[in-house]
Enzyme design. Structure first.
Site, PDB file in Angstrom:
ATOM      1  N   HIS A  19      -7.409 -15.662   1.685  1.00  0.00           N
ATOM      2  CA  HIS A  19      -7.528 -14.772   2.842  1.00  0.00           C
ATOM      3  C   HIS A  19      -8.405 -15.352   3.929  1.00  0.00           C
ATOM      4  O   HIS A  19      -8.182 -15.089   5.127  1.00  0.00           O
ATOM      5  CB  HIS A  19      -8.043 -13.408   2.388  1.00  0.00           C
ATOM      6  CG  HIS A  19      -7.071 -12.668   1.527  1.00  0.00           C
ATOM      7  ND1 HIS A  19      -7.442 -11.758   0.561  1.00  0.00           N
ATOM      8  CD2 HIS A  19      -5.707 -12.728   1.472  1.00  0.00           C
ATOM      9  CE1 HIS A  19      -6.364 -11.276  -0.026  1.00  0.00           C
ATOM     10  NE2 HIS A  19      -5.305 -11.851   0.501  1.00  0.00           N
ATOM     11  N   HIS A  42       5.663 -11.845  -0.753  1.00  0.00           N
ATOM     12  CA  HIS A  42       5.222 -11.040  -1.900  1.00  0.00           C
ATOM     13  C   HIS A  42       3.960 -10.288  -1.471  1.00  0.00           C
ATOM     14  O   HIS A  42       2.841 -10.706  -1.742  1.00  0.00           O
ATOM     15  CB  HIS A  42       4.924 -11.931  -3.107  1.00  0.00           C
ATOM     16  CG  HIS A  42       6.103 -12.721  -3.590  1.00  0.00           C
ATOM     17  ND1 HIS A  42       6.572 -13.837  -2.924  1.00  0.00           N
ATOM     18  CD2 HIS A  42       6.917 -12.552  -4.662  1.00  0.00           C
ATOM     19  CE1 HIS A  42       7.619 -14.322  -3.580  1.00  0.00           C
ATOM     20  NE2 HIS A  42       7.851 -13.558  -4.629  1.00  0.00           N
ATOM     21  N   SER A  97      -3.337  -9.541   2.155  1.00  0.00           N
ATOM     22  CA  SER A  97      -2.876 -10.322   3.298  1.00  0.00           C
ATOM     23  C   SER A  97      -2.015  -9.530   4.284  1.00  0.00           C
ATOM     24  O   SER A  97      -2.146  -9.744   5.501  1.00  0.00           O
ATOM     25  CB  SER A  97      -2.150 -11.590   2.822  1.00  0.00           C
ATOM     26  OG  SER A  97      -1.334 -11.326   1.716  1.00  0.00           O
ATOM     27  N   GLU A 115       8.269  -6.596  -0.630  1.00  0.00           N
ATOM     28  CA  GLU A 115       7.599  -6.244  -1.883  1.00  0.00           C
ATOM     29  C   GLU A 115       8.601  -5.491  -2.758  1.00  0.00           C
ATOM     30  O   GLU A 115       9.100  -4.431  -2.375  1.00  0.00           O
ATOM     31  CB  GLU A 115       6.359  -5.377  -1.637  1.00  0.00           C
ATOM     32  CG  GLU A 115       5.661  -4.905  -2.897  1.00  0.00           C
ATOM     33  CD  GLU A 115       5.351  -6.039  -3.879  1.00  0.00           C
ATOM     34  OE1 GLU A 115       5.777  -5.952  -5.043  1.00  0.00           O
ATOM     35  OE2 GLU A 115       4.703  -7.015  -3.461  1.00  0.00           O
ATOM     36  N   ASP A 138      13.858  -9.089  -2.191  1.00  0.00           N
ATOM     37  CA  ASP A 138      13.405 -10.377  -2.705  1.00  0.00           C
ATOM     38  C   ASP A 138      12.790 -11.155  -1.548  1.00  0.00           C
ATOM     39  O   ASP A 138      13.422 -11.380  -0.513  1.00  0.00           O
ATOM     40  CB  ASP A 138      14.584 -11.142  -3.299  1.00  0.00           C
ATOM     41  CG  ASP A 138      14.170 -12.501  -3.840  1.00  0.00           C
ATOM     42  OD1 ASP A 138      13.883 -12.599  -5.041  1.00  0.00           O
ATOM     43  OD2 ASP A 138      14.125 -13.466  -3.043  1.00  0.00           O
ATOM     44  N   ASP A 159       3.370 -16.197  -1.558  1.00  0.00           N
ATOM     45  CA  ASP A 159       2.283 -15.891  -2.481  1.00  0.00           C
ATOM     46  C   ASP A 159       2.829 -15.156  -3.706  1.00  0.00           C
ATOM     47  O   ASP A 159       2.465 -13.997  -3.958  1.00  0.00           O
ATOM     48  CB  ASP A 159       1.239 -15.036  -1.735  1.00  0.00           C
ATOM     49  CG  ASP A 159       0.080 -14.618  -2.614  1.00  0.00           C
ATOM     50  OD1 ASP A 159      -0.136 -15.246  -3.653  1.00  0.00           O
ATOM     51  OD2 ASP A 159      -0.586 -13.633  -2.255  1.00  0.00           O
TER      52      ASP A 159
END
Length: 256
Positions: A19, A42, A97, A115, A138, A159
């Site tokens: 971060h 993600h 994030s 997500e 996805d 991530d």
């Protein structure tokens, strides 16, 4: 459906590394008046309560942001965004994030978040309060479908949880595809450094790809609890903003 939930790990040393670099890059990019695009594959839930039973159970936040935040100058992008989020959500709040991006970016910038986990997606939607509508999709497919985005300037943060070990093998190809479609985009990959070194082949493949302006930042730290396998954090950035290499070196000293 994957089971990983970051609430148990939020604010750990790897989060601080990831971060801090993300906040620095976004801060550099918004210095120019031109709008930008932020994509995250993600996203997680976006906002974490470090006083929750889940966070306290592992003690990872205490070993991470709890121990390290005071090492950052108040003028650092990371310290500023933490302060902004805590002013709104309380002293135990920690931004993931997507909330860092939503807090730092401007009205003219565009944010795309993926997500898949139903609970995390619902919590993310609530944390963002209508500012951004995350997609239950996805993340790799979303990033590839969006590139090249409009505006053309911007960042994609990759991530994954790495619960699927095949991610280590497929990520160099995915990053190559994103770069081919979006050759000016900043591509930031986070990866855990585990005792078994399973990330090494992936990083060698990325280095062999000879991607432009590539910067690798790795930091080491002791396991946050007995039996924990993560001993470091890595970021591999393509089209890195000018100055990232120096910033990453200064950040690594904070982990010493």
């Amino acid at each position: 459906m994957l089971s990983y939930q970051h609430l148990y790990h939020a604010g750990n040393p790897a989060d601080v590394h990831k971060h801090a670099i993300l906040a620095w890059m976004l801060d550099r990019l918004i210095q120019k008046p031109k709008p930008l695009t932020y994509i995250e594959t993600h996203a997680g839930r976006g906002l974490y309560d470090l006083g929750s039973a889940e966070a306290l159970k592992t003690g990872e936040a205490a070993a991470g942001v709890g121990r390290m935040l005071s090492k950052f100058g108040q003028d650092s992008a990371f310290a500023r965004v933490i302060s902004q989020v805590r002013a709104q959500h309380g002293a135990q709040a920690y931004p993931g994030s997507p909330l860092i991006a939503a807090t730092m970016l401007r009205a003219e910038d565009r944010i795309h978040l993926a997500e898949l986990h139903p609970q995390e997606h619902a919590a993310l939607s609530m944390a963002l309060r209508g500012r951004v509508k995350p997609r239950k999709a996805d993340g790799f497919e979303l990033a590839l479908s969006l590139c090249p985005p409009e505006p053309r300037r911007g960042v994609v943060l990759i991530d994954p949880s790495y619960e699927i070990k095949a991610d280590y093998d497929r990520l160099p190809k995915i990053i190559g595809q994103i770069h081919k479609a979006w050759n000016v985009g900043v591509i930031a990959l986070w990866y855990p450094i585990l005792k078994d070194g399973r990330h090494r082949a992936m990083i060698r493949a990325l280095e062999r790809a000879d991607l432009p302006k590539a910067v690798k930042s790795e930091v080491s730290f002791p396991p946050v609890r007995e039996g924990h396998g993560m001993v470091g954090s890595g970021m591999f950035v393509v089209n890195a903003p000018f100055g990232l290499e120096d910033e990453a070196a200064a950040l690594a000293k904070l982990f010493g």
